[in-house]
Design an enzyme around this catalytic site. Structure first.
Site, PDB file in Angstrom:
ATOM      1  N   ALA A 246       0.854  -1.291  -0.067  1.00 37.50           N
ATOM      2  CA  ALA A 246       0.039  -0.046  -0.033  1.00 37.50           C
ATOM      3  C   ALA A 246       0.698   1.432  -0.175  1.00 37.50           C
ATOM      4  O   ALA A 246       0.161   2.225  -0.013  1.00 37.50           O
ATOM      5  CB  ALA A 246      -0.987   0.285   1.002  1.00 37.50           C
ATOM      6  N   ALA A 247       1.843   1.121  -0.093  1.00 34.99           N
ATOM      7  CA  ALA A 247       2.900   2.393  -0.132  1.00 34.99           C
ATOM      8  C   ALA A 247       2.576   3.326  -1.452  1.00 34.99           C
ATOM      9  O   ALA A 247       2.607   4.440  -1.365  1.00 34.99           O
ATOM     10  CB  ALA A 247       4.363   1.991  -0.032  1.00 34.99           C
ATOM     11  N   GLY A 248       2.693   2.453  -2.662  1.00 32.84           N
ATOM     12  CA  GLY A 248       1.967   3.107  -3.824  1.00 32.84           C
ATOM     13  C   GLY A 248       0.744   3.764  -3.603  1.00 32.84           C
ATOM     14  O   GLY A 248       0.563   5.107  -4.207  1.00 32.84           O
ATOM     15  N   ASP A 249      -0.319   3.139  -2.996  1.00 30.46           N
ATOM     16  CA  ASP A 249      -1.662   3.780  -2.573  1.00 30.46           C
ATOM     17  C   ASP A 249      -1.526   4.992  -1.957  1.00 30.46           C
ATOM     18  O   ASP A 249      -2.384   5.998  -2.192  1.00 30.46           O
ATOM     19  CB  ASP A 249      -2.321   2.663  -2.267  1.00 30.46           C
ATOM     20  CG  ASP A 249      -2.510   1.243  -2.934  1.00 30.46           C
ATOM     21  OD1 ASP A 249      -2.526   1.597  -4.347  1.00 30.46           O
ATOM     22  OD2 ASP A 249      -2.646   0.126  -2.249  1.00 30.46           O
TER      23      ASP A 249
END
Ligand code: RIB
Length: 310
Positions: A246-249
């Site tokens: 979820a870092a990209g999210d």
């Protein structure tokens, strides 16, 4: 001003196991720490934007099952309006099977279930929420027809369109030409640029297809913002990595909220970097997404400025 953001995207239950490393084909590994977390790129982006202070409305689908119930409750708990997330009686809720290695790097296989039944009609039924919205944010775990319908409505109502092309897939020029911002990671950019591995050349390739501005997320190297008048490399925050899911999210949601609040694209990329960095320091998709106060504090620490929170 509180911006309004529409997210068209997926909701998945993440089934996560830690292992010393990722298995080879045909290999069985003994892992540890099985956990479940609310996830899905769409729901993660919606929850991240809500925690950063935006008013968020989501369009999507879950099944009529316990995972669907839990995911809706999680999104609502963070203030996401799920009026247009339907319960689909004919498909199960999406599930993501996630392996994390000892360095916190992930591999993910998604069984999309109801996410792949989000339709053009689902989006059109929600047209009223596009009037007055500030931004449309979308990943690609739903059918392209729904993504394109939402993009058309956003253009009709003067709403900015930000696409996170994850998971990677080639995209029609009709869609690319209508985006305000494309926010891929390097493998996604390479897919969109017919295999071009050089980031500068790949970025130019997609911009020639009509994308106005591109933000390439590059993990520990930060992010690169490319638009008509400039290319800027924005360094990452260095933090201990526990779990990269979820870092990209978090990045794309923070970028979108900052832009919708009227910050410059460069400031918005810094917000994205800060939110992405905070996310990798904690486990799980939605549990790891930061609050607005955490992002503001990290940005202040970086700039050495003790100005009051805003
Ligand atoms: O971007 C992370 C997400 O990808 C996970 O939460 C998983 O559900 C997959 O959609």
């Amino acid at each position: 001003m509180t911006p309004t953001i529409i997210v068209v995207g997926s909701l998945n239950m993440d089934l996560v196991v830690r292992a010393p490393r990722h298995p080879q084909p045909g290999e069985t590994l003994i892992g540890s720490d099985f956990q479940t977390f609310p996830g899905g790129k769409g729901a993660n982006q919606a929850v991240a934007a809500a925690r950063l202070g935006a008013r968020v409305r989501m369009i999507g689908r879950v099944g009529v099952d316990a995972f669907g119930e839990t995911l809706l409750a999680a999104a609502q708990h963070d203030g996401v309006d799920t009026t247009f997330v339907q319960r689909d009686p004919d498909a199960p809720t999406g599930v993501a099977l996630i392996t994390l290695d000892a360095q916190g790097q992930n591999t993910i296989v998604v069984a999309p279930g109801a996410n792949m039944r989000v339709s053009e009609a689902d989006v059109e039924r929600a047209e009223a929420i596009f009037a007055g919205a500030d931004a449309l944010l979308m990943p690609l775990e739903c059918p392209l027809t729904a993504v394109m319908a939402a993009t058309r409505l956003a253009r009709k109502h003067g709403v900015k369109v930000i696409l996170n092309p994850a998971p990677a897939q080639p995209l029609p020029i009709d869609l690319l030409a209508q985006l305000d911002y494309l926010v891929p990671n390097q493998p996604e950019l390479q897919t969109l640029a017919e295999g071009e591995t050089d980031v500068a050349k790949a970025t130019e390739y997609v911009r020639r297809q009509g994308v106005k501005s591109v933000v390439v997320t590059q993990g520990e190297a930060g992010a690169m913002l490319v638009s008509d008048d400039h290319t800027t490399q924005v360094p990452a925050f260095h933090v201990p990595v526990v779990d990269t899911v979820a870092a990209g999210d978090a990045f794309v949601a923070a970028f979108c909220v900052a832009l919708a609040e009227g910050k410059t694209p460069l400031e918005a990329v810094r917000w994205g970097n800060a939110a992405g960095a905070l996310t990798v320091t904690r486990s799980g998709a939605q549990p790891s997404l930061p609050s607005r106060m955490e992002v503001v504090r990290l940005l202040e620490v970086q700039s050495g400025n003790n100005a009051p929170l805003h």
